[in-house]
Design a protein around this motif. Structure first.
Motif, PDB file in Angstrom:
ATOM      1  N   PHE A  71       0.834  -1.203   0.000  1.00 21.43           N
ATOM      2  CA  PHE A  71       0.000   0.000   0.000  1.00 21.43           C
ATOM      3  C   PHE A  71       0.865   1.248   0.000  1.00 21.43           C
ATOM      4  O   PHE A  71       2.028   1.235   0.412  1.00 21.43           O
ATOM      5  CB  PHE A  71      -0.931   0.028   1.225  1.00 21.43           C
ATOM      6  N   LYS A  72       0.273   2.326  -0.461  1.00 26.19           N
ATOM      7  CA  LYS A  72       0.890   3.640  -0.403  1.00 26.19           C
ATOM      8  C   LYS A  72      -0.218   4.671  -0.325  1.00 26.19           C
ATOM      9  O   LYS A  72      -1.200   4.574  -1.058  1.00 26.19           O
ATOM     10  CB  LYS A  72       1.762   3.893  -1.637  1.00 26.19           C
ATOM     11  N   LEU A  73      -0.093   5.638   0.575  1.00 26.80           N
ATOM     12  CA  LEU A  73      -1.110   6.667   0.672  1.00 26.80           C
ATOM     13  C   LEU A  73      -0.501   8.002   1.049  1.00 26.80           C
ATOM     14  O   LEU A  73       0.586   8.072   1.625  1.00 26.80           O
ATOM     15  CB  LEU A  73      -2.224   6.277   1.634  1.00 26.80           C
ATOM     16  N   ASP A 180      -5.169  19.442  11.064  1.00 26.05           N
ATOM     17  CA  ASP A 180      -4.015  18.540  11.162  1.00 26.05           C
ATOM     18  C   ASP A 180      -3.986  17.656   9.912  1.00 26.05           C
ATOM     19  O   ASP A 180      -5.023  17.407   9.281  1.00 26.05           O
ATOM     20  CB  ASP A 180      -4.130  17.632  12.389  1.00 26.05           C
ATOM     21  N   ASN A 181      -2.803  17.147   9.581  1.00 23.02           N
ATOM     22  CA  ASN A 181      -2.695  16.127   8.535  1.00 23.02           C
ATOM     23  C   ASN A 181      -2.494  14.773   9.197  1.00 23.02           C
ATOM     24  O   ASN A 181      -1.750  14.648  10.180  1.00 23.02           O
ATOM     25  CB  ASN A 181      -1.549  16.433   7.567  1.00 23.02           C
ATOM     26  N   TRP A 182      -3.136  13.766   8.603  1.00 20.15           N
ATOM     27  CA  TRP A 182      -3.152  12.444   9.258  1.00 20.15           C
ATOM     28  C   TRP A 182      -3.402  11.359   8.216  1.00 20.15           C
ATOM     29  O   TRP A 182      -4.261  11.510   7.337  1.00 20.15           O
ATOM     30  CB  TRP A 182      -4.267  12.438  10.304  1.00 20.15           C
ATOM     31  N   GLU A 197       0.778   4.654  10.802  1.00 20.81           N
ATOM     32  CA  GLU A 197       0.072   5.891  11.100  1.00 20.81           C
ATOM     33  C   GLU A 197       1.060   7.049  11.169  1.00 20.81           C
ATOM     34  O   GLU A 197       2.159   6.906  11.690  1.00 20.81           O
ATOM     35  CB  GLU A 197      -0.683   5.771  12.425  1.00 20.81           C
ATOM     36  N   GLN A 198       0.648   8.192  10.626  1.00 22.69           N
ATOM     37  CA  GLN A 198       1.434   9.412  10.725  1.00 22.69           C
ATOM     38  C   GLN A 198       0.500  10.585  11.016  1.00 22.69           C
ATOM     39  O   GLN A 198      -0.624  10.633  10.508  1.00 22.69           O
ATOM     40  CB  GLN A 198       2.221   9.681   9.435  1.00 22.69           C
ATOM     41  N   MET A 218       3.075   7.713   3.161  1.00 22.73           N
ATOM     42  CA  MET A 218       3.453   6.489   3.859  1.00 22.73           C
ATOM     43  C   MET A 218       3.273   5.297   2.922  1.00 22.73           C
ATOM     44  O   MET A 218       2.348   5.255   2.113  1.00 22.73           O
ATOM     45  CB  MET A 218       2.581   6.317   5.112  1.00 22.73           C
ATOM     46  N   GLU A 219       4.163   4.329   3.041  1.00 26.19           N
ATOM     47  CA  GLU A 219       4.056   3.083   2.286  1.00 26.19           C
ATOM     48  C   GLU A 219       4.365   1.926   3.209  1.00 26.19           C
ATOM     49  O   GLU A 219       4.991   2.088   4.261  1.00 26.19           O
ATOM     50  CB  GLU A 219       5.000   3.073   1.087  1.00 26.19           C
TER      51      GLU A 219
END
Length: 227
Positions: A71-73, A180-182, A197-198, A218-219
């Protein structure tokens, strides 16, 4: 007698001439083939696979082991560019697909097959949290859940919604605030906190964009459900 010997000498000379011509052509052919082969070896790579970097699913830096989903997002960028989610080389959500929106963007995936089950987004600035709570309660056990913020993911969140997301494995949801970014990957029925999680706070001191923090990316490799 002299005449016969002259004929023999002439025949020998002709034969020698023909042999010399034959050998000359043979040498010329070998030389041409060698030069062509040399040119080809210079123009073509010895092994094209060695000169090109390996391409992995969703553009990951390395391949996932067997029994895992790649996955990558990425989160949204300010209020301009929507989030992007990819699983097993399939684009699930993005602005190009026109299925993302302000607030919390969610993709549900079958934990056994990797099949996309549903996508949705819930406006946490001008919307109502009730539809989000209903959606979260209906997620079935074994479902992989991908979430990403866009613009403001938190203003309308209440304790019930935060707990439902925490039960999916989130550690940051309790502190998620305005703009916020999440990004987060968890699952229904998970027994521990997710490692995927970030979270970055909206802060005037550190924001990359005016009023918004930088984009998160994130990946990783999500274990496939085996039971």
């Amino acid at each position: 007698m002299f005449r016969a010997s002259g004929i023999l000498k002439l025949a020998a000379l002709i034969l020698a001439f023909l042999l010399a011509v034959f050998l000359a052509f043979q040498l010329l052919e070998i030389n041409v083939e060698f030069k062509l082969g040399s040119m080809m070896s210079r123009s073509l790579p010895v092994n094209e696979a060695q000169t090109k970097p390996a391409v992995h699913k969703c553009g990951l830096s390395k391949a996932c082991p067997p029994g895992h989903f790649a996955f990558k997002l990425a989160s949204g960028a300010a209020s301009v560019v929507g989030p992007r989610m990819c699983l097993e080389d399939k684009l699930l959500m993005s602005g190009v697909k026109n299925n993302v929106g302000r607030g919390i963007n969610i993709a549900l995936i079958n934990g056994k097959t990797g099949e996309l089950l549903k996508t949705a987004f819930y406006d946490m600035w001008a919307g109502d949290v009730a539809p989000l709570i209903k959606f979260l309660k209906e997620i079935e056990d074994g479902t992989v859940v991908m979430m990403a913020s866009f613009d403001d993911p938190a203003s309308k969140l209440n304790d019930e919604a935060r707990k439902l997301i925490a039960d999916l494995g989130s550690s940051a949801i309790a502190n998620l605030g305005f703009r916020d970014n999440w990004i987060f990957v968890g699952g229904k029925g998970i027994k521990t906190k997710s490692p995927f999680e970030q979270h970055i706070k909206n802060s005037a001191d550190t924001n990359k964009y005016e009023g918004w923090p930088e984009v998160l990316e994130m990946e990783g490799c999500v274990p496939q459900r085996q039971d």
